[in-house]
Scaffold this motif. Structure first.
Motif, short mmCIF file in Angstrom:
data_model
loop_
_atom_site.label_atom_id
_atom_site.label_comp_id
_atom_site.label_asym_id
_atom_site.label_seq_id
_atom_site.Cartn_x
_atom_site.Cartn_y
_atom_site.Cartn_z
N UNK A 70 0.80 -1.22 0.00
CA UNK A 70 0.00 0.00 0.00
C UNK A 70 0.84 1.27 0.00
N UNK A 71 2.13 1.13 -0.29
CA UNK A 71 2.93 2.31 -0.58
C UNK A 71 3.46 3.11 0.58
N UNK A 72 3.31 2.65 1.82
CA UNK A 72 3.93 3.39 2.92
C UNK A 72 5.45 3.33 2.76
N UNK A 73 6.12 4.44 3.13
CA UNK A 73 7.57 4.49 2.98
C UNK A 73 8.22 4.74 4.34
N UNK C 163 0.65 -2.53 -5.68
CA UNK C 163 0.88 -3.94 -6.00
C UNK C 163 0.64 -4.21 -7.49
N UNK C 164 -0.30 -3.46 -8.07
CA UNK C 164 -0.59 -3.63 -9.49
C UNK C 164 -0.24 -2.35 -10.26
N UNK C 165 0.80 -1.66 -9.82
CA UNK C 165 1.16 -0.37 -10.41
C UNK C 165 1.37 -0.48 -11.91
N UNK C 199 -5.20 4.97 -16.33
CA UNK C 199 -4.18 3.92 -16.18
C UNK C 199 -4.04 3.16 -17.49
N UNK C 200 -2.92 2.50 -17.64
CA UNK C 200 -2.65 1.82 -18.89
C UNK C 200 -3.71 0.76 -19.19
N UNK C 201 -4.19 0.09 -18.19
CA UNK C 201 -5.14 -0.99 -18.44
C UNK C 201 -6.53 -0.44 -18.76
N UNK C 202 -6.73 0.84 -18.46
CA UNK C 202 -8.02 1.45 -18.80
C UNK C 202 -8.00 2.01 -20.22
N UNK C 290 -2.81 -14.18 -9.39
CA UNK C 290 -1.90 -15.27 -9.00
C UNK C 290 -0.48 -14.77 -8.79
N UNK C 291 -0.07 -13.77 -9.56
CA UNK C 291 1.32 -13.34 -9.52
C UNK C 291 1.62 -12.21 -8.55
N UNK C 292 0.60 -11.43 -8.18
CA UNK C 292 0.85 -10.29 -7.29
C UNK C 292 0.05 -10.39 -5.99
#
Lengths: 350, 350, 350
Positions: A70-73, C163-165, C199-202, C290-292
């Protein structure tokens, strides 16, 4: 199972932490190791305080650790420096950091109270790892055994006469006197073998060997899991400095109550530039440590079936003296630490 | 989980103990089996009392067991006969020994009080394994299930009509009378099937089969895990001695509460010199025992999820009678043994 | 660990139950699924009440389940209809049955009190799965994690930004308002992003994309583990109906406290006849779910080391709001259910 917290443990060989994250478990705690852009090493909790993601799955950007979930740094001091979700960062949004010291090609971590780290010197292995007198060949492995079983193994060098008989056995081992000494926080076992037929692994490296040697085998334990060995031999009556000497370094870091990360080095005072001897050391690590000690110690762990050493009521022999003293000292130190209320977890991470 | 200690269990087929050590777990205890130079078998604790090394990792020299770790040596009577570390051998430096008997191609071990072993005869299987009337084809396997679930399986031969329907099913099985009898320490289930169409695995071996047989299926349980089966058939009205008879021997040795070493033999009264029939038996072991019983019994073990049979509150049928009587007798024997204070461990090894 | 029993859970995709038995674990109970000759689905306990054999190892004959071990037969209503061993069938020889409903290409099962099933409607997913407006691409997997950790993941769509950036990140996500609403038994999270770079997927699927979109991302939770997502975007100022819309369906069925069967569908409102887009969805399932998500959520489960979410004392952020409300509602429902004495096991099967 309780561990000694206020103690420097080896987290890694320096060379094993380069770019990127390394995730470890030490004393049951998840640890993140990495170097910043100036190559300074850092040790943080590897568990994001938000949703418990392993930070090692995340990213290092400008010396800042970003959680992949979730991007916390988090900065190297453990504080949350960026929360993309909120304008204000909660005060408790921080992770535990661990004092870490790079020294003698090792990264040492302090798992206890941070303020005590400063007043406790990191073990000095500079002579063995840094001097011109020695050459060290290093390695590591994980053993599926409690670290104290490995200390027991190392502090009783007599096991070499049996488990490593192929290389280390020689007549007269048990005729020698066995001197055991201790301080408040160390135990030393010392054996001297004047005028014996040397073991095969000794005479192999002793020039002009003519049949007999003055040999020795000593071991010193320091809490919680450091054993410094000193074995060797020389021509009868000659000074030790002219002989073959091996100063094994054995550094045990508990991962859990039943697994240990074992860092070892074979340190020799001969053939310092001879890379073939480096290969000999690596072959020894493979045959003796991985091939003989590891299966035996792991079998002992399984034979104990989850019971403590004391519950097992061992029948002790005189060679157990050093290991038993080390166990007693360690037990006292852990009890004192717990009585003092020094927990191994800081408040925000307990 | 408690076991019946004062009981002869099968440790091994005789032929499986030759030169060298064999390590086993029986009733949760680590056991070392070996033969001395006169081929006499011995059973000792497999755990060195010093540092808990498995003695099976060590060496046999002149009938003496040497521990591979620190060189203590033990005689066949369990006493430490050599301690290389000390001039005097501690009195408690000894390991437990277990009475062992070689009989009928089997090695039997006694896990309880040694003095009771002498007064308890080893089960006599000489007719099935040693006489000229029968030929035995033997095998063994480990089942991931409590041994009582295997007794349940064996003492209810009706399972053959379903789980082994391919070979054993025949019409009229459930029309037959079912005679159940018991003594203080045994249960017998007996079924007779006069004038039925024989099962495929029966008529295959019955010469001049013309359509109907008088068949039978009986099973006798002895504590803790011995089941002797007797199945067969003959031409209607002919004496049983002229028929096809199979006297299965099933010997169950608990390793742990959830794993069992299962020794079995297919014992036949026909084709005594026909090695192709030996192959038939082995194929049967593979298809029926390993391919049908094992997956079913192990699935039942998993379905119980660690709960006891009683906690599961089974809905019983009449075919369960023999198995339930066996469970009741065994429960009583274990309770009596525990009440008498007879532990399964001798003082020095508890 | 306690589960919500009085709730419809997904047992399977309809298409995964064809001929033959399917064995499942749901809320720690062993379940048998099958269709009768009229294709009507049934859900029974998969544990024979006699000797605990998995009925899934048995046979289906004329809509009757026959146990492979000892031949007891059970009808679809759970009653024993044949006991080959006895003339009379015991009244307690029955297995639990579970209400099951086939709807929207899913088989739903009710694990709680049967009488409450009738008064509780099965979730209606007909619009997403059955209407001409959408095309659904479905899948399932097992996650080695508690289902609530997956709800946490889904109800906080912000994780997509990290996670899905690669597919979902866009500038301005955290500038948007976040509207959270709830009813007695649902929670909705809604975010709107007017005039952002998509976003790219949109934008990949938005015809005539010229640089900015009005986007949205919402998620609604229903007990115990249903999350309906609605994400998409359209040209700035255009109606949503003309945009790209994805209505993800995420249905979580606890197997155990630490494993979850996860049914998901990617539901789109564009390219309804374009099978290449189906492949895109499957590739997304593979890369993102499955991957992320799977490795991350399973890592979190391991990091928790068996402790509850509350024990871990998480440091929360505003994006956690919807998930925390869902947890609170669910906790209350489970407590109410337990207070009402409604157990998840019927008397004969407890």
């Amino acid at each position: 199972m309780s561990f000694l917290s206020n103690c420097w443990y080896v987290a890694s060989w320096s060379s094993d932490i380069q770019d990127g994250f390394v995730a470890l478990t030490i004393l049951d705690e998840p640890i993140l190791l990495y170097r910043d852009s100036r190559r300074v090493p850092h040790a943080l909790s590897n568990r994001c305080p938000h949703r418990f993601a392993p930070l090692s799955m995340g990213y290092l950007k400008d010396d800042i650790v970003e959680c992949a979930y979730h991007g916390l740094r988090f900065g190297p001091d453990g504080s949350c420096v960026f929360n993309p979700h909120d304008p204000v960062i909660a005060k408790n949004a921080r992770i535990r950091t661990y004092p870490i010291m790079e020294r003698d090609t090792l990264l040492w971590i302090w798992m206890g109270e941070p303020e005590l780290a400063e007043s406790t010197p990191v073990p000095d292995l500079s002579e063995r790892f840094g001097s011109e007198k020695f050459r060290a060949v290093c390695g590591s492995m994980v053993m599926e055994a409690n670290y104290q079983l490995i200390v027991d193994n190392l502090m009783d060098v007599s096991h070499g006469q049996f488990l490593h008989a192929d290389a280390l056995r020689f007549d007269g081992f048990f005729d020698a006197s066995h001197n055991i000494s201790q301080t408040a926080e160390s135990v030393t076992s010392e054996r001297r073998f004047p005028g014996v037929v040397g073991s095969s692994s000794l005479v192999k490296y002793l020039p002009n060997y003519t049949g007999l040697v003055d040999a020795w085998a000593s071991a010193t334990w320091h809490p919680a899991g450091m054993c410094l060995l000193d074995n060797g031999g020389t021509h009868v009556g000659s000074p030790e400095t002219g002989g073959v000497r091996r100063c094994g370094v054995h550094l045990l870091t508990p991962e859990t109550a039943s697994t240990t990360r074992y860092f070892y080095a074979h340190v020799r005072n001969y053939g310092l530039d001879d890379v073939r001897l480096d290969e000999d050391s690596r072959a020894w690590h493979l045959s003796a440590f991985a091939g003989q000690d590891k299966p035996m110690i792991e079998a002992v762990q399984r034979m104990m079936g989850g019971r403590s050493f004391e519950e097992m009521r061992p029948v002790l022999v005189s060679s157990d003296g050093p290991a038993m003293r080390a166990r007693r000292i360690l037990r006292g130190m852990i009890a004192a630490e717990q009585a003092a209320g020094s927990s191994d977890a800081s408040p925000q991470d307990s």
